[in-house]
Write a protein that holds these residues in place. Structure first.
Motif, mmCIF file in Angstrom:
data_model
loop_
_atom_site.group_PDB
_atom_site.id
_atom_site.type_symbol
_atom_site.label_atom_id
_atom_site.label_comp_id
_atom_site.label_asym_id
_atom_site.label_seq_id
_atom_site.Cartn_x
_atom_site.Cartn_y
_atom_site.Cartn_z
ATOM 1 N N LEU A 200 0.851 4.263 -1.098
ATOM 2 C CA LEU A 200 0.298 5.546 -0.625
ATOM 3 C C LEU A 200 -0.862 5.258 0.319
ATOM 4 O O LEU A 200 -1.966 5.096 -0.120
ATOM 5 C CB LEU A 200 -0.193 6.393 -1.817
ATOM 6 C CG LEU A 200 0.887 6.821 -2.820
ATOM 7 C CD1 LEU A 200 0.274 7.529 -4.013
ATOM 8 C CD2 LEU A 200 1.933 7.710 -2.168
ATOM 9 N N ARG A 201 -0.590 5.194 1.627
ATOM 10 C CA ARG A 201 0.705 5.416 2.212
ATOM 11 C C ARG A 201 1.022 4.395 3.300
ATOM 12 O O ARG A 201 2.056 4.460 3.929
ATOM 13 C CB ARG A 201 0.716 6.828 2.848
ATOM 14 C CG ARG A 201 0.540 7.962 1.840
ATOM 15 C CD ARG A 201 0.302 9.303 2.502
ATOM 16 N NE ARG A 201 -1.039 9.306 3.090
ATOM 17 C CZ ARG A 201 -1.480 10.191 3.968
ATOM 18 N NH1 ARG A 201 -0.670 11.152 4.408
ATOM 19 N NH2 ARG A 201 -2.702 10.114 4.455
ATOM 20 N N ALA A 202 0.105 3.429 3.536
ATOM 21 C CA ALA A 202 0.188 2.623 4.767
ATOM 22 C C ALA A 202 1.484 1.838 4.904
ATOM 23 O O ALA A 202 2.104 1.858 5.973
ATOM 24 C CB ALA A 202 -1.012 1.681 4.859
ATOM 25 N N THR B 145 -5.690 1.972 8.695
ATOM 26 C CA THR B 145 -5.820 2.812 7.512
ATOM 27 C C THR B 145 -6.923 2.254 6.636
ATOM 28 O O THR B 145 -7.423 1.150 6.853
ATOM 29 C CB THR B 145 -4.511 2.854 6.705
ATOM 30 O OG1 THR B 145 -4.248 1.546 6.197
ATOM 31 C CG2 THR B 145 -3.344 3.295 7.570
ATOM 32 N N THR B 146 -7.306 3.024 5.633
ATOM 33 C CA THR B 146 -8.475 2.646 4.844
ATOM 34 C C THR B 146 -8.287 1.318 4.131
ATOM 35 O O THR B 146 -9.154 0.462 4.160
ATOM 36 C CB THR B 146 -8.787 3.744 3.804
ATOM 37 O OG1 THR B 146 -8.709 5.011 4.463
ATOM 38 C CG2 THR B 146 -10.170 3.571 3.234
ATOM 39 N N ASN B 147 -7.165 1.142 3.471
ATOM 40 C CA ASN B 147 -7.018 -0.030 2.611
ATOM 41 C C ASN B 147 -5.868 -0.954 3.015
ATOM 42 O O ASN B 147 -5.979 -2.170 2.917
ATOM 43 C CB ASN B 147 -6.800 0.425 1.171
ATOM 44 C CG ASN B 147 -7.922 1.344 0.707
ATOM 45 O OD1 ASN B 147 -9.047 0.926 0.545
ATOM 46 N ND2 ASN B 147 -7.606 2.619 0.547
ATOM 47 N N GLY B 148 -4.767 -0.364 3.471
ATOM 48 C CA GLY B 148 -3.579 -1.161 3.725
ATOM 49 C C GLY B 148 -3.780 -2.208 4.807
ATOM 50 O O GLY B 148 -3.362 -3.361 4.652
ATOM 51 N N ASP C 184 0.885 -1.174 0.000
ATOM 52 C CA ASP C 184 0.000 0.000 0.000
ATOM 53 C C ASP C 184 0.918 1.217 0.000
ATOM 54 O O ASP C 184 1.141 1.850 1.034
ATOM 55 C CB ASP C 184 -0.929 -0.015 1.209
ATOM 56 C CG ASP C 184 -1.946 1.109 1.150
ATOM 57 O OD1 ASP C 184 -1.884 1.936 0.219
ATOM 58 O OD2 ASP C 184 -2.818 1.174 2.046
ATOM 59 N N ASN D 18 -1.312 9.210 8.603
ATOM 60 C CA ASN D 18 -0.740 8.057 7.914
ATOM 61 C C ASN D 18 0.403 8.567 7.041
ATOM 62 O O ASN D 18 0.566 8.164 5.906
ATOM 63 C CB ASN D 18 -1.845 7.397 7.074
ATOM 64 C CG ASN D 18 -1.387 6.120 6.406
ATOM 65 O OD1 ASN D 18 -0.490 5.442 6.890
ATOM 66 N ND2 ASN D 18 -2.002 5.813 5.273
ATOM 67 N N GLU E 18 -5.610 6.718 9.155
ATOM 68 C CA GLU E 18 -6.413 7.672 8.394
ATOM 69 C C GLU E 18 -7.657 6.976 7.862
ATOM 70 O O GLU E 18 -7.721 5.760 7.796
ATOM 71 C CB GLU E 18 -5.609 8.252 7.228
ATOM 72 C CG GLU E 18 -4.884 7.230 6.353
ATOM 73 C CD GLU E 18 -5.682 6.656 5.207
ATOM 74 O OE1 GLU E 18 -6.712 7.246 4.835
ATOM 75 O OE2 GLU E 18 -5.293 5.597 4.703
HETATM 76 CA CA LIG Z 1 -4.170 3.095 3.017
#
Ligand SMILES: [Ca+2]
Ligand SMILES: [Ca+2]
Ligand SMILES: [Ca+2]
Lengths: 252, 252
Positions: free
Chosen positions: A23-25, A108-111, A21, A89, A76
């Motif tokens: 950007l940015r995790a 974090t949202t996705n990582g 990930d 993040n 984040e």
């Molecule tokens: Ca992320």
């Protein structure tokens, strides 16, 4: 050896998984450990992170302002800070701090979601980014017996050019280290890597890179584009001391 | 206008969706309609297809061998024929037949699943392949008011180079027809299209294309690589006469 790139997290992983990930995790995770953190705890939700800290405070008898808790919270939601968290993040923010003796709880949202997907089945799970690309590829190669899966986190279930580009960089390193059979995801990532210019150009042309720049976070994009600036590979560990609902990564 | 490419089916689609399964479902679907079929019914499972035919036979009082049923069954599971079906999923086989007056009930491993995902939310759903690429792009452009989503079926939830290449061909046509904002999926598809040689080379280098060739189905790959050989665009229609559990497509 099979080399596989999942452009979004899905499926099961029999052997080694490299979670990306950029950007940015994962870039930030590497930086926390570079800056001395003992460990990272990746939580599936912000609530688990906040609960962990209040628990930590009770155990340590820390002051209500939390200054003495061993846990710092970073994360984040959609690029914005989470209320009650200590850090966003941002790898640039992390690089300016000293985390010696602290454990950073990240959400974090996705990582972190991608890491949890990988950990459900993967035998060896590492965090990768452009900043540790060469070290992560070497580690994967040294560990794998069957398959190396590179898993791109993406953004809200949409594929992210920045993650696919980084997957292509890792795939290129891995192919240079020896023969592999590659899947179509790896072919696509290699094509993107070879056609998208240098890391900063590639990250800048991604939807998420452009969004971060427009939020005034262009320095984070520049930091994330630093190729193989770190030899640190966050490594998933298990054990009795890992709080439920979290994944623990240490420097490897 | 937004142009979006989903490298695997997911999410929701507010406007126009072009569903791509180059090897071989959408290529074959176009061929059935080219060869005179009144309509296609895409079913989510083989059972729905088989039940439809027995029902059809009873209504028509057809003979048990099924010769007089209006329904012909075409499909595959993992590239192999389905027991009780009349046809596999071969565009070459379809091109050699005359389907005038018949409705073909199709069930395939990935293509029909992708079409059902698209139809859950999409306002206008079309089937696309390399063989109808230019016509499909023109139709999408003429129909869309907000977004054109190109959805790649993939293979068993893994991204397929052949579908991403075709998505890149469609994206290139669409960009030539006027300005669009594009997402990272479209950027990746365009990069793959521009870096993977001609259609036959691209399809031949995909995992699924190589697998079909090894099964003796190389002629299907060659057929599927024919660029814009058809102007027919299978178009989703709704209405009382559409059997439950199916999607009805007619020539458009
Ligand atoms: Ca992320
Ligand atoms: Ca990201
Ligand atoms: Ca297919």
């Amino acid at each position: 050896m099979r080399l596989r790139v999942d452009l979004l997290p899905h499926g099961t992983y029999p052997d080694v998984v490299l979670v990306i990930d950029v950007l940015r995790a994962t870039t930030t995770a590497i930086t926390y450990l570079e800056r001395g953190a003992d460990a990272l705890l990746l939580t599936a939700t912000p609530d688990v992170a906040l609960a962990l800290r209040s628990e930590g405070m009770r155990q340590d008898g820390a002051r209500p302002d939390g200054e003495s808790t061993p846990y710092l919270l970073g994360g984040e939601r959609g690029g914005l800070p989470i209320p009650g968290f200590d850090f966003g993040n941002s790898p640039v923010e992390a690089a300016a701090q000293n985390f010696t003796g602290r454990t950073v709880v990240m959400n974090t949202t996705n990582g972190t979601v991608a890491a949890h997907t990988a950990a459900q089945s993967g035998k060896h799970v590492f965090l990768a980014a452009l900043t540790n690309a060469h070290a992560a590829a070497r580690r994967a190669r040294a560990t794998a017996t069957e398959e190396i899966a590179i898993v791109c986190a993406g953004t809200d279930e949409r594929v992210g050019l920045e993650d696919v580009y980084a997957a292509g960089v890792l795939a290129e390193y891995l192919l240079a280290m020896g023969e592999s059979s590659i899947d179509d995801g790896a072919r696509i990532a290699l094509t993107v890597r070879r056609s998208s210019g240098n890391p900063l150009e590639a990250l800048g042309s991604s939807v998420h890179g452009a969004r971060l720049a427009s939020l005034g976070l262009g320095e984070d994009v520049r930091y994330a584009a630093g190729l193989s600036t770190s030899t640190l590979v966050p490594t998933l560990v298990t054990g009795d001391d890992v709080p439920p609902g979290t994944l623990k990564f240490i420097a490897g």
